[in-house]
Design a protein around this motif. Structure first.
Motif, PDB file in Angstrom:
ATOM      1  N   LYS A 126       0.764  -1.237   0.125  1.00 36.34           N
ATOM      2  CA  LYS A 126      -0.137   0.062  -0.056  1.00 36.34           C
ATOM      3  C   LYS A 126       0.813   1.363   0.193  1.00 36.34           C
ATOM      4  N   TYR A 127       2.163   1.175   0.260  1.00 30.99           N
ATOM      5  CA  TYR A 127       2.740   2.417   0.617  1.00 30.99           C
ATOM      6  C   TYR A 127       3.783   2.603  -0.886  1.00 30.99           C
ATOM      7  N   VAL A 128       3.827   1.601  -1.589  1.00 31.18           N
ATOM      8  CA  VAL A 128       4.454   1.345  -2.834  1.00 31.18           C
ATOM      9  C   VAL A 128       3.980   2.058  -4.287  1.00 31.18           C
ATOM     10  N   GLY A 129       4.928   2.961  -4.871  1.00 32.79           N
ATOM     11  CA  GLY A 129       4.448   3.588  -6.030  1.00 32.79           C
ATOM     12  C   GLY A 129       4.629   2.504  -7.072  1.00 32.79           C
ATOM     13  N   ASN A 130       5.844   1.988  -7.191  1.00 36.32           N
ATOM     14  CA  ASN A 130       6.070   0.923  -8.202  1.00 36.32           C
ATOM     15  C   ASN A 130       6.397  -0.369  -7.403  1.00 36.32           C
ATOM     16  N   PRO A 131       5.408  -1.351  -7.660  1.00 40.62           N
ATOM     17  CA  PRO A 131       5.757  -2.881  -6.981  1.00 40.62           C
ATOM     18  C   PRO A 131       7.252  -3.335  -7.093  1.00 40.62           C
ATOM     19  N   GLU A 132       7.715  -3.245  -8.395  1.00 42.55           N
ATOM     20  CA  GLU A 132       9.156  -3.557  -8.654  1.00 42.55           C
ATOM     21  C   GLU A 132      10.102  -3.139  -7.584  1.00 42.55           C
ATOM     22  N   LEU A 133       9.599  -2.007  -6.997  1.00 41.49           N
ATOM     23  CA  LEU A 133      10.725  -1.356  -5.969  1.00 41.49           C
ATOM     24  C   LEU A 133      10.211  -1.559  -4.468  1.00 41.49           C
ATOM     25  N   ILE A 134       9.668  -2.392  -4.247  1.00 42.12           N
ATOM     26  CA  ILE A 134       9.212  -2.626  -2.864  1.00 42.12           C
ATOM     27  C   ILE A 134      10.329  -2.771  -2.046  1.00 42.12           C
ATOM     28  N   SER A 135      10.471  -2.346  -0.986  1.00 46.79           N
ATOM     29  CA  SER A 135      11.789  -2.163  -0.290  1.00 46.79           C
ATOM     30  C   SER A 135      11.616  -2.454   1.190  1.00 46.79           C
ATOM     31  N   ARG A 136      12.575  -2.621   2.182  1.00 50.86           N
ATOM     32  CA  ARG A 136      12.274  -2.650   3.736  1.00 50.86           C
ATOM     33  C   ARG A 136      11.819  -1.541   4.060  1.00 50.86           C
ATOM     34  N   THR A 137      12.000  -0.266   3.435  1.00 55.51           N
ATOM     35  CA  THR A 137      11.441   0.934   3.883  1.00 55.51           C
ATOM     36  C   THR A 137       9.847   0.857   3.942  1.00 55.51           C
ATOM     37  N   HIS A 138       9.217   0.270   2.996  1.00 58.71           N
ATOM     38  CA  HIS A 138       7.964   0.196   2.737  1.00 58.71           C
ATOM     39  C   HIS A 138       7.263  -0.605   3.847  1.00 58.71           C
TER      40      HIS A 138
END
Ligand code: AMP
Ligand code: MN
Ligand code: MN
Ligand code: MN
Length: 283
Positions: A126-138
């Motif tokens: 839900k916090y991700v703009g681009n799912p390819e870039l899902i990171s620990r931060t999200h």
């Protein structure tokens, strides 16, 4: 000329920041930044927007990205500056680097589920703009907003670093190719926040030596995650290895980042600033 308010490291919603490229440009300009670069993780999709926004605020701009690299079993970040943002080989390399974040994120969620935190993948998404870039931060934002932790640094400490339930080791790009993508696209490669890696002295020496051998040109000295003592240490390292020095806040979010855009001390006057190597790439 070191006395320049350059901020050459920050993140937008294109990767794991919370502001748009336009919001970041406005904030940087309001803070007095004269030369700016947006350096999203493993993605350059925000570059044209950032350059246009910089121009509208009268700031100079260098293209940027921060590439995730695996070196000697550790994750190292390499910042690229001043490359052609339409370079096909660079775009392909970054696309390949991003691949695998989705599967890693699902594994992270499984680890978190084992300690009772359910549906973290869907939560983080839900916090991700681009799912390819899902990171620990999200994941960290999800765990804060759902009340599991007080702030993101607590999330990292308890859940997202090596040995903790949500940590999944990952193989990123190799050092040589990452430097080559940046360099062939006309830019320069810079070692990001060198004090943040858990290297032995020998491993760190190997990183700097191989980085130079592959054509790397710079190192971040004055950066948001370094202490004042670390500015001094890495100013010395820059001189020892004949590297230019960079300066950047690594700003991600007004709520999370303790260093705002453009607010760090200037680079020591005795170092060559990276922008001197990039005079013809500044827009
Ligand atoms: P990833 O690329 O998914 O491994 O996520 C790395 C990102 O997590 C970094 O770019 C930082 O934005 C963030 N990060 C890493 N360590 C910490 C920490 N200790 N506290 C807060 N954020 C962190
Ligand atoms: Mn980040
Ligand atoms: Mn980094
Ligand atoms: Mn960063």
């Amino acid at each position: 000329m070191s006395i320049l308010n350059a901020d050459l490291h920050c993140h937008s919603v294109v990767s794991d920041g919370t502001l748009t490229p336009e919001e970041l440009a406005a904030r940087a300009a309001a803070n007095g930044v004269e030369l700016w670069s947006l350096t999203d993780h493993d993605e350059i999709a925000g570059q044209h927007r950032a350059a246009a926004a910089a121009r509208s605020h009268g700031m100079k701009y260098l293209t940027g990205t921060e590439i995730s690299v695996t070196f000697a079993g550790h994750t190292v970040h390499i910042v690229g500056l001043g490359f052609d943002a339409d370079d096909p080989e660079m775009k392909q390399g970054l696309l390949a680097t991003r691949g695998g974040r989705g599967a890693r994120a699902r594994e992270m969620a499984e680890g978190l589920a084992r300690v009772g935190i359910k549906d973290a993948y869907e939560g983080a998404l839900k916090y991700v703009g681009n799912p390819e870039l899902i990171s620990r931060t999200h994941f960290a934002r999800f765990l804060v907003d759902s009340g599991v932790c007080q702030d993101t640094s607590e999330v990292f400490r308890r859940f997202l670093v090596e040995g903790k339930p949500g940590y999944v080791s990952h193989r990123w790009a190799a050092l040589g190719p990452a430097i080559r993508w940046i360099t062939r696209a006309g830019g320069i490669a810079v070692i990001a926040h060198p004090a943040r890696y858990h290297f032995t002295a020998n491993e760190e020496y190997a990183l700097f030596t191989e980085f130079k051998a592959h054509g790397g040109k710079g190192v971040e000295v004055v950066v948001g995650s370094h202490t004042a003592a670390e500015y001094v240490t890495y100013a010395e390292t820059a001189r020892e290895f004949g590297l230019a020095a960079s300066r950047g806040s690594d700003f991600h979010s007004p709520d999370e980042s303790h260093t705002d855009l453009g607010q760090l001390p200037y680079l020591p006057g005795t170092l060559t600033p990276v922008w001197e190597l990039l005079a013809d790439r500044i827009r």
